[in-house]
Write an enzyme that holds these catalytic residues in place. Structure first.
Site, PDB file in Angstrom:
ATOM      1  N   SER A   1       5.307   6.351 -44.948  1.00 39.29           N
ATOM      2  CA  SER A   1       6.540   6.343 -45.433  1.00 39.29           C
ATOM      3  C   SER A   1       6.492   4.745 -46.026  1.00 39.29           C
ATOM      4  O   SER A   1       6.875   4.436 -47.146  1.00 39.29           O
ATOM      5  CB  SER A   1       7.522   6.561 -44.532  1.00 39.29           C
TER       6      SER A   1
ATOM      7  N   ARG B   1       6.561   3.043 -50.059  1.00 40.68           N
ATOM      8  CA  ARG B   1       7.563   2.257 -50.369  1.00 40.68           C
ATOM      9  C   ARG B   1       7.172   0.938 -50.838  1.00 40.68           C
ATOM     10  O   ARG B   1       7.727   0.258 -51.833  1.00 40.68           O
ATOM     11  CB  ARG B   1       8.704   1.933 -49.162  1.00 40.68           C
TER      12      ARG B   1
ATOM     13  N   GLN C   1      14.178  10.629 -48.057  1.00 36.20           N
ATOM     14  CA  GLN C   1      13.471  10.505 -49.439  1.00 36.20           C
ATOM     15  C   GLN C   1      14.760  10.763 -50.375  1.00 36.20           C
ATOM     16  O   GLN C   1      14.534   9.707 -51.432  1.00 36.20           O
ATOM     17  CB  GLN C   1      12.528  12.002 -49.716  1.00 36.20           C
TER      18      GLN C   1
ATOM     19  N   ASP D   1       9.179  14.568 -38.521  1.00 34.30           N
ATOM     20  CA  ASP D   1       7.785  15.238 -38.805  1.00 34.30           C
ATOM     21  C   ASP D   1       7.077  15.272 -37.501  1.00 34.30           C
ATOM     22  O   ASP D   1       5.908  15.851 -37.590  1.00 34.30           O
ATOM     23  CB  ASP D   1       7.250  14.092 -39.466  1.00 34.30           C
TER      24      ASP D   1
ATOM     25  N   LYS E   1       9.413  21.971 -45.557  1.00 32.60           N
ATOM     26  CA  LYS E   1       8.398  20.994 -45.726  1.00 32.60           C
ATOM     27  C   LYS E   1       7.133  21.350 -46.166  1.00 32.60           C
ATOM     28  O   LYS E   1       7.244  22.333 -47.020  1.00 32.60           O
ATOM     29  CB  LYS E   1       8.269  20.558 -44.184  1.00 32.60           C
TER      30      LYS E   1
ATOM     31  N   ARG F   1       7.556  25.336 -41.562  1.00 26.63           N
ATOM     32  CA  ARG F   1       7.101  24.728 -40.349  1.00 26.63           C
ATOM     33  C   ARG F   1       7.502  25.487 -39.159  1.00 26.63           C
ATOM     34  O   ARG F   1       6.717  25.584 -38.070  1.00 26.63           O
ATOM     35  CB  ARG F   1       7.136  23.223 -40.065  1.00 26.63           C
TER      36      ARG F   1
END
Ligand code: S3P
Length: 446
Positions: free
Chosen positions: A32, A36, A178, A324, A351, A355
């Site tokens: 992540s 960024r 997000q 996650d 996802k 999942r």
């Protein structure tokens, strides 16, 4: 004559039962934060050096997209990246569609940035990404004045940017870092202030990094704000180890018969540490050492030892801060005494794979009692996994979660379709093997 067979291109994992996890493990850079860092460095004035960058397929998708948009980026051999940012007005129209591969973070964050550009660009991706919901970014960006074409709310997305964008005041219907980040990036290009409210707190890396780049991210009574026209200035970024990657080893060590691991320099931002709280609630022995701030992010070495776990209730409010890590937590649940329930986790269905379904099917294949609901599941701890074949469904986190099941299996586990492990954890099999997991990675699996 040598026999030859057609290449399948598939990578599978084969895990022999047992093994112990010991030693000190470096963990790859945070995915992540790496995305960024690239995007904000591209929008900043000057040269930004990023250390500890995650050189994975997902982050490469963002990197290549930014290069196609005219940014000069050099990838060093030492996990460093140098970005020559040109400020918020230097991007140029791409000559071809931007391929986000398997990466939802690339697609959603870039959509936000592109909404504020004076040109059009198309974002596409692989089959999995083209099935994932994009209307959650499309709708608010349209309210800001961008024109976006999608295929029934899915990619490919063609973003016709507008300058300036209209400011937005928006309560996000889903807890999604997000989406929040996409709108904060768009907010940089709006005339006035953009204010966002989350239904539940999600990872705050964008907010922290905006301030590192000299931007102003405001927080007032549960609203997160950004002023259009913020000028960003290059700044060195050090990416911590990814707690989401460390999580496989935290669970592996917690469930193994013998284990004592130290995971080095891992990001322990409180908006990410849901997995630690949940594992501790299950009885895991996890300790932080040397916690300190690296740049704007807290990091620590994390020590974990094998322990007997017990089942817990994972409630909707626990979900966003562990989103996650829930697949691998379900592997821990299967090894725990008693029943574990997970509720409020319908987001897991959208996802890289569904999942909840991928985990339920695989756990059942390995002899675990599972009941599923639309928003979660119940796992009855069995202590061990039978061997068998499970399908990772091309989903990196499902592949790595089931790899850890080998530590408590009574026969070999074959995991199909693991190539996308490279999207977040290149070298996972090598790292896991070095730590003591009996894993083989088979290329062109028949
Ligand atoms: C991410 C946010 C989460 C997470 C993803 C990375 C990010 O997605 O699942 O792996 O970098 O902002 P959502 O925002 O869709 O929950």
């Amino acid at each position: 004559m040598t026999a030859s067979r057609a290449s399948t291109g598939r990578r599978d994992f084969m895990i022999a039962p047992g093994g112990r996890l010991t030693g000190r493990l470096p963990v790859p850079g945070d995915k992540s934060i790496s995305h960024r860092a690239l995007i904000l460095a591209a929008l900043a004035e000057g040269v930004t050096r990023i250390d500890g960058f995650l050189d994975s397929a997902d982050c490469r998708a963002t990197l290549t997209a930014l290069q196609t948009l005219g940014i000069t980026i050099e990838l060093g051999s030492d996990a460093s990246v140098t970005v020559h940012g040109g400020g918020t007005s230097e991007l140029r129209a791409p000559a071809q569609p931007l391929d986000c591969g398997n990466s939802g973070t690339s697609m959603r964050l870039l959509a936000g940035m592109l909404a504020g550009q004076p040109f059009s660009a198309t974002l596409s991706g692989d089959d999995s990404l083209r099935r994932r919901p994009m209307e959650r970014v499309v709708k608010p960006l349209q309210r800001m004045g961008a024109r976006i074409e999608s295929l029934d709310g899915c990619a490919p997305l063609t973003v016709h940017g507008r300058q300036p964008l209209k400011p937005l005041r928006y309560a996000l219907p889903v807890a999604s870092a997000q989406v929040k980040s996409a709108l904060l990036l768009a907010g940089l290009f709006a005339e006035g202030e953009t204010w966002l409210r989350e239904p539940a707190a999600t990872r705050d890396h964008t907010e922290r990094m905006l301030t590192a780049f000299g931007g102003e991210c405001l927080q007032v009574e549960g609203w997160i704000g950004i002023r259009g026209g913020n000028r960003l200035r290059a700044t060195p970024i050090q990416v911590p180890g990814d707690l989401s990657s460390a999580a496989f080893f935290l669970v592996g060590a917690a469930i193994a018969t013998h284990a004592h691991l130290v995971l080095e320099d891992v990001g322990v931002n409180p908006t990410r540490t849901g997995i630690i709280s949940l594992l501790r609630a299950m009885g895991a022995d996890i300790r932080f050492h040397g916690e300190h701030l690296r740049g704007v992010e807290p990091v620590a070495d994390i020590e974990v030892r094998a322990s007997q776990l017990h089942g817990i209730h994972i409630n909707p409010e626990n979900v966003p801060l562990a989103i996650d890590e829930l697949p691998v937590l379900l592997v821990a649940a299967a090894c725990a005494d008693g029943v574990t329930t997970l509720r409020g986790a319908a987001e897991l269905r959208v996802k890289e794979s569904d999942r909840l379904q991928s985990m339920a099917t695989g756990l059942r294949m390995l002899g675990v009692g599972v009941e599923t609901w639309e928003d979660g599941m119940q796992v009855t701890g069995s202590g061990t996994f039978t061997g068998g074949t499970v399908d990772a469904a091309g989903d990196h986190r499902i592949a790595m979660a089931f790899a850890m099941a080998g530590l408590r299996a009574t026969a070999p586990i074959h995991i199909r379709d693991c190539r996308n492990v490279d999207t977040s954890f290149p070298g996972f099999a090598r790292t896991a093997r070095a730590a003591g997991l009996a894993i083989d990675s088979v290329e062109d699996a028949p």
